[in-house]
Design an enzyme around this catalytic site. Structure first.
Site, mmCIF file in Angstrom:
data_model
loop_
_atom_site.group_PDB
_atom_site.id
_atom_site.type_symbol
_atom_site.label_atom_id
_atom_site.label_comp_id
_atom_site.label_asym_id
_atom_site.label_seq_id
_atom_site.Cartn_x
_atom_site.Cartn_y
_atom_site.Cartn_z
ATOM 1 N N TYR A 175 -20.008 -58.754 8.117
ATOM 2 C CA TYR A 175 -19.554 -57.320 8.599
ATOM 3 C C TYR A 175 -19.471 -57.220 9.946
ATOM 4 O O TYR A 175 -18.425 -56.715 10.721
ATOM 5 C CB TYR A 175 -20.536 -56.489 7.872
ATOM 6 C CG TYR A 175 -20.066 -54.668 8.223
ATOM 7 C CD1 TYR A 175 -19.028 -54.195 7.632
ATOM 8 C CD2 TYR A 175 -20.750 -53.958 8.937
ATOM 9 C CE1 TYR A 175 -18.791 -52.949 8.029
ATOM 10 C CE2 TYR A 175 -20.504 -52.676 9.356
ATOM 11 C CZ TYR A 175 -19.465 -52.180 8.645
ATOM 12 O OH TYR A 175 -19.262 -50.921 9.191
ATOM 13 N N GLY A 189 -8.033 -45.434 2.989
ATOM 14 C CA GLY A 189 -9.303 -45.699 2.817
ATOM 15 C C GLY A 189 -10.177 -44.238 2.680
ATOM 16 O O GLY A 189 -11.237 -44.008 2.957
ATOM 17 N N LYS A 204 -16.276 -56.925 12.542
ATOM 18 C CA LYS A 204 -16.016 -55.605 13.505
ATOM 19 C C LYS A 204 -15.800 -56.218 14.817
ATOM 20 O O LYS A 204 -15.079 -55.676 15.536
ATOM 21 C CB LYS A 204 -17.361 -54.697 13.446
ATOM 22 C CG LYS A 204 -17.376 -54.039 12.343
ATOM 23 C CD LYS A 204 -16.324 -53.033 11.924
ATOM 24 C CE LYS A 204 -16.203 -51.996 10.778
ATOM 25 N NZ LYS A 204 -15.131 -51.469 10.277
HETATM 26 P P1 NAD Z 1 -16.524 -46.419 2.069
HETATM 27 O O1 NAD Z 1 -17.275 -47.718 1.498
HETATM 28 O O2 NAD Z 1 -17.528 -45.210 1.749
HETATM 29 O O3 NAD Z 1 -15.185 -46.113 1.749
HETATM 30 C C1 NAD Z 1 -14.186 -47.242 1.970
HETATM 31 C C2 NAD Z 1 -13.158 -46.735 1.366
HETATM 32 O O4 NAD Z 1 -12.107 -47.746 1.188
HETATM 33 C C3 NAD Z 1 -13.296 -46.630 -0.438
HETATM 34 O O5 NAD Z 1 -12.743 -45.366 -0.773
HETATM 35 C C4 NAD Z 1 -12.446 -47.732 -1.100
HETATM 36 O O6 NAD Z 1 -11.950 -47.368 -2.135
HETATM 37 C C5 NAD Z 1 -11.476 -48.016 -0.063
HETATM 38 N N1 NAD Z 1 -11.104 -49.391 0.031
HETATM 39 C C6 NAD Z 1 -11.612 -50.397 -0.165
HETATM 40 N N2 NAD Z 1 -10.814 -51.343 -0.259
HETATM 41 C C7 NAD Z 1 -9.728 -51.007 -0.130
HETATM 42 C C8 NAD Z 1 -8.349 -51.779 -0.173
HETATM 43 N N3 NAD Z 1 -8.064 -53.164 -0.239
HETATM 44 N N4 NAD Z 1 -7.053 -50.885 -0.146
HETATM 45 C C9 NAD Z 1 -7.363 -49.472 0.232
HETATM 46 N N5 NAD Z 1 -8.524 -48.682 0.094
HETATM 47 C C10 NAD Z 1 -9.719 -49.790 0.151
HETATM 48 O O7 NAD Z 1 -16.817 -46.557 3.726
HETATM 49 P P2 NAD Z 1 -17.260 -45.508 4.676
HETATM 50 O O8 NAD Z 1 -18.598 -45.220 5.073
HETATM 51 O O9 NAD Z 1 -16.239 -44.453 4.648
HETATM 52 O O10 NAD Z 1 -16.333 -46.252 5.981
HETATM 53 C C11 NAD Z 1 -15.253 -46.218 6.583
HETATM 54 C C12 NAD Z 1 -15.000 -46.988 7.657
HETATM 55 O O11 NAD Z 1 -16.081 -46.747 8.764
HETATM 56 C C13 NAD Z 1 -15.369 -48.628 7.501
HETATM 57 O O12 NAD Z 1 -14.490 -49.335 8.365
HETATM 58 C C14 NAD Z 1 -16.764 -48.838 7.933
HETATM 59 O O13 NAD Z 1 -17.009 -50.231 8.371
HETATM 60 C C15 NAD Z 1 -16.725 -47.762 9.175
HETATM 61 N N6 NAD Z 1 -18.150 -47.628 9.230
HETATM 62 C C16 NAD Z 1 -18.857 -46.743 8.685
HETATM 63 C C17 NAD Z 1 -20.072 -46.263 8.904
HETATM 64 C C18 NAD Z 1 -21.079 -45.393 7.919
HETATM 65 O O14 NAD Z 1 -22.147 -45.178 8.249
HETATM 66 N N7 NAD Z 1 -20.426 -45.037 6.868
HETATM 67 C C19 NAD Z 1 -20.932 -46.604 10.050
HETATM 68 C C20 NAD Z 1 -19.826 -47.473 10.899
HETATM 69 C C21 NAD Z 1 -18.623 -48.002 10.551
#
Ligand code: NAD
Length: 324
Positions: A146, A15, A150
Site C-alpha cells: 500500500y 470510490g 502511495k
Molecule cells: P474505503 O476502502 O473505505 O473505500 C474505498 C471505496 O473504493 C469502496 O467504496 C470500494 O467499493 C471502492 N472501490 C474499490 N475498488 C474499486 C474499483 N475497482 N472501482 C471503483 N470503486 C472501487 O477507503 P477510504 O478509507 O474511503 O479511502 C479512500 C482513499 O483515501 C484511498 O485512496 C485511501 O488509500 C486513502 N486514505 C484513507 C485513509 C483512511 O484512514 N481512511 C488514510 C489515508 C489515505
C-alpha cells in the site's frame, strides 16, 4: 488563442461509497449542489441520494466515456485497497491502486478535466523517515505494498502535473476517524472500532499495542482540508507530490484513557497482530508546515473534541443502549 473553459463545475467522485467517499460526496454536494456531484463506485449504494454511476475504476474506456458524456471538470479518485487488506493481497492491491490511478490520470488529461484529487497516506513513509514530525521532503522507504503504491502514485501525480500540466493535487491523510462511515481495512481502523465497543460492550481488544503513536484526524477536518486544497488557486499549490496533513497524534492507551474519562467502566485489552508491524514503520506525527503556508491549512478538532462528538453520535446509533 486559448478558448475560455465555460463548463459549469461538474464533479465525479470515484470510490464514493467508502469511508471517505461518502462524507466527501456529501460535503461536495452541500457546497456545489447535489446535481453537480456524481458519485461512482464498483458497488451499488443501499440508497442513492444523488446522481450515481456504477463503474469499475479499472475500466478505462467506461471512465473516459463518463467524463466526456457528463463534461466532468473535477475528479476525486478515492478507490483503493487499504494498508492492512493490501498486505493480505499484495499483487491485487498494487494492481487496483496503481492501475486505477494511471487510468484516472490519463482519462482526466484526455478529456480536459480541470482538477483532480488523489489521496496519499502516512503509509508512504517508512522506517527510515524521522519518527516525530516527519518532514514534507524526507526519506521515504515504505515497507507495505500500500505504501509503495502511495509513494509511486505521488510521483505519478507530480509527473502528470509537470509533463502535461494536469492540475492534480494530493494530501497525505493520517488515519481518519468518523462516526458516519465504517473504516475499510486500514491499520488505524481500531480508532473507530473502539468507540462502537465503548458504547455497546464496555470492553475492546486493540489490534495495536498500547504505545503505538500514529497521526490521526477527525473526518470533518479531512473533508475540509480536501475541499480547501482543491479550491486553492493553482499557483499556491506548490507541492505536486502530496502535502503532509497533521491533525493530532495519540496511542491506543491515550485514546482509551480519553474514553475512560467519560465512561469509567470501559476497559481495553491489547492483542497486537500483523498490523502492529505496519504501524511501527510509520511516523508518529507529520510536519504540515508546507500545507499551512501554501494554502492556509489549520485543523479545528482536538483529541478531546473528537472523542466528545464520536461518543455522542455513536450513542445515537444504538438506541437500545441509550440510558433511559
Ligand atoms: P474505503 O476502502 O473505505 O473505500 C474505498 C471505496 O473504493 C469502496 O467504496 C470500494 O467499493 C471502492 N472501490 C474499490 N475498488 C474499486 C474499483 N475497482 N472501482 C471503483 N470503486 C472501487 O477507503 P477510504 O478509507 O474511503 O479511502 C479512500 C482513499 O483515501 C484511498 O485512496 C485511501 O488509500 C486513502 N486514505 C484513507 C485513509 C483512511 O484512514 N481512511 C488514510 C489515508 C489515505
Amino acid at each position: 488563442m486559448e478558448i475560455a473553459d465555460t463548463r459549469p463545475r461538474t464533479v465525479l467522485v470515484i470510490g464514493a461509497l467508502g469511508q471517505i467517499g461518502q462524507e466527501l460526496t456529501a460535503g461536495l454536494r452541500s457546497r456545489y449542489g447535489t446535481g453537480r456531484v456524481i458519485a461512482s463506485d464498483v458497488r451499488l449504494p443501499a440508497h442513492a441520494e444523488g446522481p450515481f454511476v456504477q463503474l469499475d475504476a479499472l475500466d478505462a474506456e467506461g471512465l473516459t466515456e463518463l467524463l466526456r458524456q457528463e463534461q466532468v471538470t473535477e475528479v476525486y479518485h478515492l478507490a483503493a485497497m487499504l494498508s492492512a487488506k493490501g498486505e493480505q493481497h499484495p499483487l491485487q492491491a498494487w494492481d487496483i491502486n496503481m492501475r486505477s490511478l494511471l487510468i484516472a490520470l490519463e482519462a482526466a488529461r484526455g478529456t480536459g478535466v480541470r482538477r483532480m484529487f488523489w489521496p496519499s497516506s502516512i503509509a508512504a513513509f517508512g522506517p527510515g523517515t524521522p519518527h516525530d514530525g516527519a518532514p514534507q521532503h524526507t526519506v521515504m522507504d515504505p515497507s507495505t505494498v500500500y505504501g509503495i503504491s502511495k509513494l509511486a502514485g505521488e510521483h505519478w501525480c507530480a509527473y502528470y502535473a509537470a509533463r502535461y500540466g494536469l492540475d492534480v493535487r494530493s494530501l497525505r491523510y493520517p488515519g481518519l476517524i468518523s462516526y458516519k462511515t465504517p473504516p475499510g481495512g486500514g491499520t488505524t481502523d481500531y480508532a473507530v472500532h473502539i468507540f462502537h465497543a465503548a458504547v455497546t460492550e464496555e470492553t475492546y481488544t486493540s489490534f495495536l499495542g498500547p504505545d503505538t503513536r500514529l497521526p490521526m484526524m477527525y473526518m470533518p477536518d479531512a473533508i475540509r482540508a480536501t475541499i480547501e486544497l482543491m479550491e486553492a488557486p493553482a499557483e499556491q499549490v506548490r507541492v505536486r507530490t502530496s502535502y503532509n496533513l497533521q491533525g493530532f497524534s495519540f496511542t491506543p492507551a491515550e485514546l482509551a484513557a480519553a474514553i475512560q474519562r467519560r465512561l469509567p467502566s470501559f476497559t481495553v485489552q491489547y492483542a497486537p497482530d500483523f498490523r502492529e508491524a505496519i504501524a511501527a514503520s510509520w511516523p508518529a506525527s507529520m510536519d504540515d508546515q508546507a500545507a499551512r503556508e501554501d494554502w492556509g491549512w489549520a485543523p479545528a478538532y482536538t483529541l478531546d473534541a473528537m472523542v466528545d462528538e464520536m461518543l455522542a453520535q455513536i450513542r445515537l446509533q444504538y438506541p437500545a443502549v441509550l440510558p433511559s
